[in-house]
Design a protein around this motif. Structure first.
Motif, mmCIF file in Angstrom:
data_model
loop_
_atom_site.group_PDB
_atom_site.id
_atom_site.type_symbol
_atom_site.label_atom_id
_atom_site.label_comp_id
_atom_site.label_asym_id
_atom_site.label_seq_id
_atom_site.Cartn_x
_atom_site.Cartn_y
_atom_site.Cartn_z
ATOM 1 N N LEU A 177 101.219 71.970 6.964
ATOM 2 C CA LEU A 177 100.399 73.183 6.996
ATOM 3 C C LEU A 177 98.937 72.763 6.846
ATOM 4 C CD1 LEU A 177 102.501 75.366 4.504
ATOM 5 C CD2 LEU A 177 102.724 75.215 6.996
ATOM 6 N N ASP A 178 98.065 73.355 7.634
ATOM 7 C CA ASP A 178 96.645 72.985 7.598
ATOM 8 C C ASP A 178 95.938 73.826 6.545
ATOM 9 O OD1 ASP A 178 94.301 71.748 8.217
ATOM 10 O OD2 ASP A 178 93.908 72.936 10.011
ATOM 11 N N TRP A 179 96.320 73.629 5.293
ATOM 12 C CA TRP A 179 95.849 74.456 4.188
ATOM 13 C C TRP A 179 94.791 73.783 3.332
ATOM 14 C CZ3 TRP A 179 100.219 77.193 0.987
ATOM 15 C CH2 TRP A 179 100.820 78.177 1.772
ATOM 16 N N ASP A 180 94.614 72.479 3.532
ATOM 17 C CA ASP A 180 93.670 71.734 2.694
ATOM 18 C C ASP A 180 94.004 71.801 1.209
ATOM 19 O OD1 ASP A 180 91.955 70.593 4.593
ATOM 20 O OD2 ASP A 180 90.876 72.472 4.854
ATOM 21 N N LYS A 181 95.295 71.860 0.877
ATOM 22 C CA LYS A 181 95.680 71.756 -0.537
ATOM 23 C C LYS A 181 96.468 70.459 -0.711
ATOM 24 C CE LYS A 181 96.438 75.494 -3.013
ATOM 25 N NZ LYS A 181 96.985 76.772 -3.540
ATOM 26 N N PHE A 182 96.149 69.731 -1.772
ATOM 27 C CA PHE A 182 96.797 68.442 -1.965
ATOM 28 C C PHE A 182 98.100 68.658 -2.734
ATOM 29 C CE2 PHE A 182 96.880 63.809 -2.446
ATOM 30 C CZ PHE A 182 96.426 63.462 -1.185
ATOM 31 N N ALA A 183 99.103 69.116 -1.995
ATOM 32 C CA ALA A 183 100.388 69.493 -2.588
ATOM 33 C C ALA A 183 101.473 69.342 -1.531
ATOM 34 C CB ALA A 183 100.333 70.941 -3.069
ATOM 35 N N LEU A 184 102.683 69.156 -1.992
ATOM 36 C CA LEU A 184 103.811 69.065 -1.063
ATOM 37 C C LEU A 184 105.072 69.542 -1.758
ATOM 38 C CD1 LEU A 184 105.987 66.335 -1.480
ATOM 39 C CD2 LEU A 184 103.707 65.358 -1.578
ATOM 40 N N SER A 185 106.017 70.001 -0.954
ATOM 41 C CA SER A 185 107.335 70.370 -1.484
ATOM 42 C C SER A 185 108.400 69.538 -0.790
ATOM 43 C CB SER A 185 107.625 71.854 -1.220
ATOM 44 O OG SER A 185 106.703 72.664 -1.917
ATOM 45 N N LEU A 186 109.347 69.067 -1.587
ATOM 46 C CA LEU A 186 110.573 68.482 -1.039
ATOM 47 C C LEU A 186 111.701 69.403 -1.476
ATOM 48 C CD1 LEU A 186 110.463 64.597 -1.648
ATOM 49 C CD2 LEU A 186 109.789 65.875 0.388
ATOM 50 N N TYR A 187 112.583 69.732 -0.544
ATOM 51 C CA TYR A 187 113.633 70.696 -0.897
ATOM 52 C C TYR A 187 114.912 70.377 -0.144
ATOM 53 C CZ TYR A 187 112.357 72.782 3.544
ATOM 54 O OH TYR A 187 112.116 72.971 4.865
ATOM 55 N N ASP A 188 115.990 70.758 -0.769
ATOM 56 C CA ASP A 188 117.325 70.603 -0.208
ATOM 57 C C ASP A 188 117.445 71.518 1.013
ATOM 58 O OD1 ASP A 188 120.063 70.828 0.356
ATOM 59 O OD2 ASP A 188 120.620 70.589 -1.753
ATOM 60 N N LYS A 189 117.705 70.931 2.178
ATOM 61 C CA LYS A 189 117.705 71.775 3.386
ATOM 62 C C LYS A 189 118.889 72.741 3.396
ATOM 63 C CE LYS A 189 117.594 67.852 6.021
ATOM 64 N NZ LYS A 189 117.070 67.243 7.234
ATOM 65 N N LYS A 190 119.873 72.515 2.545
ATOM 66 C CA LYS A 190 121.038 73.420 2.533
ATOM 67 C C LYS A 190 120.762 74.699 1.730
ATOM 68 C CE LYS A 190 124.338 70.488 1.347
ATOM 69 N NZ LYS A 190 123.749 69.132 1.416
ATOM 70 N N ASN A 191 120.176 74.553 0.525
ATOM 71 C CA ASN A 191 119.963 75.755 -0.302
ATOM 72 C C ASN A 191 118.486 76.112 -0.503
ATOM 73 O OD1 ASN A 191 119.032 73.946 -2.184
ATOM 74 N ND2 ASN A 191 120.831 74.066 -3.512
ATOM 75 N N ARG A 192 117.590 75.355 0.122
ATOM 76 C CA ARG A 192 116.142 75.618 0.087
ATOM 77 C C ARG A 192 115.547 75.532 -1.321
ATOM 78 N NH1 ARG A 192 115.101 80.745 1.587
ATOM 79 N NH2 ARG A 192 117.235 81.465 1.888
ATOM 80 N N GLN A 193 116.244 74.866 -2.224
ATOM 81 C CA GLN A 193 115.689 74.665 -3.559
ATOM 82 C C GLN A 193 115.134 73.261 -3.682
ATOM 83 O OE1 GLN A 193 118.635 75.851 -6.398
ATOM 84 N NE2 GLN A 193 118.525 77.975 -5.760
ATOM 85 N N GLY A 194 113.988 73.197 -4.349
ATOM 86 C CA GLY A 194 113.392 71.878 -4.491
ATOM 87 C C GLY A 194 112.239 71.908 -5.461
ATOM 88 N N PHE A 195 111.271 71.048 -5.266
ATOM 89 C CA PHE A 195 110.136 70.946 -6.167
ATOM 90 C C PHE A 195 108.847 70.828 -5.380
ATOM 91 C CE2 PHE A 195 113.635 70.032 -8.875
ATOM 92 C CZ PHE A 195 113.254 70.530 -10.113
ATOM 93 N N ARG A 196 107.856 71.512 -5.890
ATOM 94 C CA ARG A 196 106.506 71.379 -5.338
ATOM 95 C C ARG A 196 105.686 70.545 -6.315
ATOM 96 N NH1 ARG A 196 101.552 74.632 -5.840
ATOM 97 N NH2 ARG A 196 100.282 74.346 -3.970
ATOM 98 N N VAL A 197 105.065 69.509 -5.817
ATOM 99 C CA VAL A 197 104.228 68.632 -6.640
ATOM 100 C C VAL A 197 102.808 68.734 -6.126
ATOM 101 C CG1 VAL A 197 103.777 66.235 -7.303
ATOM 102 C CG2 VAL A 197 106.140 67.050 -7.126
ATOM 103 N N ARG A 198 101.866 68.845 -7.054
ATOM 104 C CA ARG A 198 100.464 68.951 -6.626
ATOM 105 C C ARG A 198 99.565 68.087 -7.500
ATOM 106 N NH1 ARG A 198 101.346 73.368 -10.030
ATOM 107 N NH2 ARG A 198 99.648 73.771 -11.493
ATOM 108 N N LEU A 199 98.446 67.709 -6.923
ATOM 109 C CA LEU A 199 97.397 67.109 -7.741
ATOM 110 C C LEU A 199 96.807 68.242 -8.568
ATOM 111 C CD1 LEU A 199 95.552 64.694 -8.455
ATOM 112 C CD2 LEU A 199 93.994 65.511 -6.701
ATOM 113 N N ASP A 200 96.870 68.100 -9.888
ATOM 114 C CA ASP A 200 96.419 69.170 -10.781
ATOM 115 C C ASP A 200 94.979 68.879 -11.188
ATOM 116 O OD1 ASP A 200 95.970 70.935 -12.913
ATOM 117 O OD2 ASP A 200 98.110 70.970 -13.407
#
Lengths: 204, 204
Positions: B79-102
């Motif tokens: 996404l061209d959002w200019d936020k230093f963050a990403l999510s990795l998530y289980d493609k089966k249940n769409r649950q995961g974690f978002r990690v960001r530079l705080d």
């Protein structure tokens, strides 16, 4: 058959690189390898070239494997055009070459034509057969034109960084008074760990 | 200091991979390495995870180096959002974690804060110094949340393929009656080789 070389190495080595990076030897990346290899030869190895790729499917990975241009370093731009074509060009004078899969030329390779035009089910055209056709076809199904790039060549600059007054996270101020997520484009819902646990319990 | 590991290997090896893939050891990819490594640990190595990256700068390359998700295989969306963050998530249940530079946590690491907020000129903060600060900071400047993905998780399907009646090239019919290039979005001008030659002659 002469040994087929892609990016200066035997195609078998390139196929192994595809498998490692892309997850499987996708026909689009293999075919893309011939395209990038051809474009590199036309542009000249001595030229520092940027890339514009006209599809988000497969082809960007061939560029990333065979050139210094990546998604994250800004030297490769990906247009969501669904055209199987790419340009490599000298970033100094914007001159280069556009290489495309030439659908007319694929007529001589029915497997390739049927796959590309989506006229055959995956189960009726095994991957190995299709990839063998791609190796046979090589550059014979490609066309190239010398081009001057007229758009999308500029380096994309990051805007000024600020802190979003809504979520407190850093973002680029060019996005507006709030970050795009707080403007309503968000793609996630934050869960407490307990909620995650409950959902998982229910799903068993 | 304990040995720093990223993606199961010493950080020095990861830095060498960054140099080879990205062209130089960009601080954004190094920091991104800590973020992806953290997200992978939270999601669990046994999970087949897709990625959503919230900036086009640097971070996508950390994802591509440390996960099976790439630009061209569809498992990473940028996404061209200019936020230093990403999510990795289980493609089966769409649950995961978002990690960001705080950004709040970077206050303890002025070099990192000043670089991230663009408060310092490149010449006043040498790359080596900044990267050393990133290695010192590690996960201390990151925050993570468990998330459920609500958008952008669907696999993007290719549309039906047709031949553009204007240029004769194959494209996806979902783009309209003409390909996007022929609709006016073109980014190149085709040159005859003679024109290329003349322009080059003039530029000498």
């Amino acid at each position: 058959m002469n040994k087929i070389m892609i990016g200066g190495k035997p195609v078998e080595a390139f196929m192994e690189e595809i498998r490692k990076f892309h997850g499987w030897v996708a026909p689009g990346v293999l075919l893309g390898g011939f395209m990038v290899d051809y474009a590199l030869e036309l542009v000249g190895q001595e030229v520092e070239a940027d890339a514009i790729v006209e599809t988000r499917f497969c082809l960007p990975d061939a560029v990333q494997l065979l050139t210094p241009c990546t998604c994250g370093n800004g030297w490769m731009k990906v247009l969501d055009w669904d055209k199987f074509a790419l340009s490599l060009y000298d970033k100094k004078n914007r001159q280069g070459f556009r290489v495309r899969l030439d659908v007319g030329k694929t007529a001589a390779f029915p497997n390739l034509y049927n796959w590309f035009m989506k006229l055959v089910e995956k189960k009726d055209l095994p991957l190995e057969v299709l990839n063998r056709t791609i190796l046979e076809a090589g550059r014979e199904v490609l066309s190239a034109d010398p081009v001057t790039i007229t758009r999308h060549y500029a380096k994309i600059k990051k805007g000024k960084t600020g802190v979003c007054p809504s979520c407190g996270e850093a973002y680029s101020l060019r996005q507006g008074a709030l970050c795009l997520s707080c403007q309503g484009d968000g793609y996630y819902q934050i869960e407490s760990p307990a909620e995650i646990f409950l959902k998982q319990a229910v799903s068993y």
